[in-house]
Design a protein around this motif. Sequence first.
Motif, mmCIF file in Angstrom:
data_model
loop_
_atom_site.group_PDB
_atom_site.id
_atom_site.type_symbol
_atom_site.label_atom_id
_atom_site.label_comp_id
_atom_site.label_asym_id
_atom_site.label_seq_id
_atom_site.Cartn_x
_atom_site.Cartn_y
_atom_site.Cartn_z
ATOM 1 N N GLY A 337 -10.994 -3.230 6.835
ATOM 2 C CA GLY A 337 -9.929 -3.380 6.921
ATOM 3 C C GLY A 337 -9.777 -1.621 5.344
ATOM 4 N N LYS A 338 -8.942 -0.406 5.685
ATOM 5 C CA LYS A 338 -8.543 0.186 4.900
ATOM 6 C C LYS A 338 -7.333 0.413 4.303
ATOM 7 C CE LYS A 338 -11.178 4.641 4.001
ATOM 8 N NZ LYS A 338 -11.546 5.634 4.618
ATOM 9 N N PHE A 339 -6.598 -0.405 3.559
ATOM 10 C CA PHE A 339 -5.216 -0.482 3.382
ATOM 11 C C PHE A 339 -4.333 0.357 2.496
ATOM 12 C CE2 PHE A 339 -5.162 -5.643 4.513
ATOM 13 C CZ PHE A 339 -6.131 -5.298 5.489
ATOM 14 N N PRO A 340 -3.398 0.119 2.486
ATOM 15 C CA PRO A 340 -2.298 1.266 1.584
ATOM 16 C C PRO A 340 -2.325 0.289 0.240
ATOM 17 C CG PRO A 340 -0.949 0.156 2.813
ATOM 18 C CD PRO A 340 -2.259 0.206 3.556
ATOM 19 N N ALA A 341 -2.760 1.984 -0.890
ATOM 20 C CA ALA A 341 -2.231 1.184 -1.870
ATOM 21 C C ALA A 341 -0.806 0.417 -2.445
ATOM 22 C CB ALA A 341 -2.189 2.187 -3.291
ATOM 23 N N GLU A 342 -0.121 0.245 -1.850
ATOM 24 C CA GLU A 342 0.846 -0.663 -1.960
ATOM 25 C C GLU A 342 0.432 -2.088 -1.026
ATOM 26 O OE1 GLU A 342 2.396 2.495 0.338
ATOM 27 O OE2 GLU A 342 0.994 3.422 -1.059
ATOM 28 N N SER A 343 -0.055 -2.446 -0.613
ATOM 29 C CA SER A 343 -0.929 -3.383 0.422
ATOM 30 C C SER A 343 -1.246 -4.524 -0.570
ATOM 31 C CB SER A 343 -2.270 -3.537 0.728
ATOM 32 O OG SER A 343 -2.284 -4.680 1.494
ATOM 33 N N LYS A 344 -0.103 -5.593 -0.210
ATOM 34 C CA LYS A 344 -0.308 -6.449 -1.692
ATOM 35 C C LYS A 344 -1.091 -8.059 -1.505
ATOM 36 C CE LYS A 344 3.917 -6.832 -3.491
ATOM 37 N NZ LYS A 344 3.588 -4.605 -3.384
ATOM 38 N N VAL A 345 -2.283 -7.549 -0.598
ATOM 39 C CA VAL A 345 -3.655 -8.789 -0.639
ATOM 40 C C VAL A 345 -3.769 -8.981 -1.884
ATOM 41 C CG1 VAL A 345 -3.818 -7.621 1.661
ATOM 42 C CG2 VAL A 345 -5.267 -6.542 -0.116
ATOM 43 N N SER A 346 -4.425 -9.992 -2.026
ATOM 44 C CA SER A 346 -5.395 -10.831 -3.418
ATOM 45 C C SER A 346 -6.354 -11.455 -2.884
ATOM 46 C CB SER A 346 -4.215 -11.011 -4.197
ATOM 47 O OG SER A 346 -3.987 -11.967 -4.352
ATOM 48 N N GLU A 347 -7.756 -11.457 -3.490
ATOM 49 C CA GLU A 347 -8.405 -11.727 -2.951
ATOM 50 C C GLU A 347 -8.779 -13.379 -2.925
ATOM 51 O OE1 GLU A 347 -12.199 -11.013 -5.590
ATOM 52 O OE2 GLU A 347 -11.960 -8.976 -4.904
ATOM 53 N N GLY A 348 -9.109 -14.713 -1.700
ATOM 54 C CA GLY A 348 -8.600 -15.512 -1.822
ATOM 55 C C GLY A 348 -7.363 -15.885 -0.800
ATOM 56 N N GLU A 349 -7.107 -14.714 -0.650
ATOM 57 C CA GLU A 349 -6.016 -15.519 0.160
ATOM 58 C C GLU A 349 -5.195 -14.716 1.603
ATOM 59 O OE1 GLU A 349 -1.847 -14.064 -1.852
ATOM 60 O OE2 GLU A 349 -2.491 -15.706 -3.474
ATOM 61 N N GLU A 350 -4.844 -15.712 2.569
ATOM 62 C CA GLU A 350 -4.706 -14.608 4.103
ATOM 63 C C GLU A 350 -3.873 -13.837 3.474
ATOM 64 O OE1 GLU A 350 -4.266 -18.272 6.014
ATOM 65 O OE2 GLU A 350 -6.327 -18.461 6.699
ATOM 66 N N VAL A 351 -4.182 -12.781 5.397
ATOM 67 C CA VAL A 351 -3.238 -11.881 4.943
ATOM 68 C C VAL A 351 -3.133 -11.540 6.899
ATOM 69 C CG1 VAL A 351 -5.252 -10.604 5.232
ATOM 70 C CG2 VAL A 351 -2.579 -9.220 4.964
ATOM 71 N N ASP A 352 -2.314 -11.479 7.211
ATOM 72 C CA ASP A 352 -1.931 -11.288 9.018
ATOM 73 C C ASP A 352 -2.473 -9.445 9.315
ATOM 74 O OD1 ASP A 352 -1.457 -13.818 9.809
ATOM 75 O OD2 ASP A 352 1.211 -12.903 8.800
ATOM 76 N N ILE A 353 -3.982 -9.886 9.898
ATOM 77 C CA ILE A 353 -4.010 -8.268 10.555
ATOM 78 C C ILE A 353 -4.038 -7.751 11.493
ATOM 79 C CG2 ILE A 353 -5.858 -8.160 8.409
ATOM 80 C CD1 ILE A 353 -7.968 -8.127 10.617
ATOM 81 N N VAL A 354 -3.928 -6.396 12.493
ATOM 82 C CA VAL A 354 -3.814 -5.986 13.245
ATOM 83 C C VAL A 354 -4.457 -4.800 13.825
ATOM 84 C CG1 VAL A 354 -1.702 -4.141 14.424
ATOM 85 C CG2 VAL A 354 -0.999 -6.571 12.972
ATOM 86 N N PHE A 355 -4.982 -5.492 14.979
ATOM 87 C CA PHE A 355 -5.745 -4.411 14.993
ATOM 88 C C PHE A 355 -4.978 -3.141 15.801
ATOM 89 C CE2 PHE A 355 -10.161 -6.076 14.486
ATOM 90 C CZ PHE A 355 -9.478 -7.619 14.211
ATOM 91 N N ASP A 356 -5.316 -1.933 15.495
ATOM 92 C CA ASP A 356 -5.208 -0.533 16.378
ATOM 93 C C ASP A 356 -5.778 -0.678 18.318
ATOM 94 O OD1 ASP A 356 -4.239 1.891 17.654
ATOM 95 O OD2 ASP A 356 -3.736 2.642 16.030
ATOM 96 N N MET A 357 -5.752 -0.567 19.213
ATOM 97 C CA MET A 357 -5.893 -1.485 20.398
ATOM 98 C C MET A 357 -6.330 -0.303 20.959
ATOM 99 S SD MET A 357 -6.978 -4.588 20.341
ATOM 100 C CE MET A 357 -8.035 -4.453 22.045
ATOM 101 N N LYS A 358 -5.905 1.542 20.781
ATOM 102 C CA LYS A 358 -5.968 2.678 21.711
ATOM 103 C C LYS A 358 -7.251 2.986 20.976
ATOM 104 C CE LYS A 358 -1.672 3.895 20.494
ATOM 105 N NZ LYS A 358 -1.570 3.089 19.440
ATOM 106 N N LYS A 359 -7.340 2.712 19.779
ATOM 107 C CA LYS A 359 -8.467 3.335 18.550
ATOM 108 C C LYS A 359 -9.745 2.506 18.916
ATOM 109 C CE LYS A 359 -6.166 6.025 16.890
ATOM 110 N NZ LYS A 359 -6.130 6.249 15.438
#
Length: 372
Positions: A337-359
């Motif tokens: 995924g390509k996330f914005p710079a402000e995204s708080k993800v870090s390695e080894g942790e979980e994140v909810d991801i959303v698929f843009d189904m139109k694309k």
Amino acid sequence: MAGVRLENVWKIFGGFEAVKDMNLDIKDGEFMILLGPSGCGKTTTLRMIAGLEEPSKGQIYIGDKLVADPEKGVFVPPKDRDIAMVFQSYALYPHMTVYDNIAFPLKLRKVPKSEIDQRVREVAEMLGLSELLNRKPRELSGGQRQRVALGRAIVRRPKVFLMDEPLSNLDAKLRVKMRAELKRLQKQLGVTTIYVTHDQVEAMTMGDRIAVINQGQLQQVGTPEEVYDRPANTFVAGFIGSPPMNFMSASITEEGFADFGEFQLKLLPDQVEVLEEAGLIGKEVIFGIRPEDVYDAFFAQVKIPGENMVRALVEIMENLGGEKVVHLRVGDVALVGKFPAESKVSEGEEVDIVFDMKKIHIFEKGSGKAIF
Ligand SMILES: Nc1ncnc2c1ncn2[C@@H]1O[C@H](COP(=O)(O)OP(=O)(O)OP(=O)(O)O)[C@@H](O)[C@H]1O
Ligand SMILES: [Mg+2]
């Protein structure tokens, strides 16, 4: 000026099919890119248009004129095709000044001296070389030398420009600058240009249209938007875009979901309709989605838990400053995924991801042909 047309063109070296049944219709004044991986037949195609190589089969037209057709015994030599080529390794004459390098093709053609002078100065002005006309090539930067090579091609006022990776010897910054300059110049001159590259960014930014080639075979011809948004098959989809499109095996359920085993995504009604028509309900397909269409749920506009939202593990996070490229995993399914710079993800942790189904894209398994 003139367009260029290839009809069922083949090039066979020994038994090796370097170009297979190529059909291309390049319009007058168009900037056409030939894009594909190393060895796919780009240079061979260009050399056949230039007349440096004879096709094994098929016809080549420049404007309305048939310039090559082995069956009819037609072969117009390069010097009579009114084309100019610029290569990756642009050999300037080291002992000649910039002026004489640019003037050289006109001197060969015995153009009167006063006209040569006018045309050289005009071209130098266009390329920002006016101050450098008395210098020798060794006294120039790489970008300046490249412009002299272009000048030498332009000064002849050919019907067609053929360019084979002309920017690949330049450093990254200069390449970006020359890309824009070349595009502007091409529009200004309005000369049909066929430009070979294996750099998809160059192709996307410069071309009016892009012809994507793989293993000697034309995969798709279209505007940059068309090949990006509606790739014809998995090859084009995977070749254009960085990081590349995610491909995931899925089966299409009766209920209208794409089933990945670990999780399901609800398809949009019109997508289900198209899949039904294609007879793919209950079948295995390749599901494609670009990294920029996979969102960190926190930043997503539209999220429908259970329909397009999934919990994923962050395996690797590449911080590019302006954005984050995140390598994700949901069970056996790996994706980026390509996330914005402000995204708080870090390695080894979980994140909810959303698929843009139109694309999303669906491709036939096996053939790789796009359904949408
Ligand atoms: N004269 C030749 N004899 C035999 N095979 C050749 C000849 N010229 C090219 N080939 C083969 O034809 C294929 C296409 O070559 P071509 O030079 O057109 O590739 P390309 O797309 O320009 O690649 P690159 O991006 O590396 O320049 C390659 O497999 C190459 O080895
Ligand atoms: Mg090549």
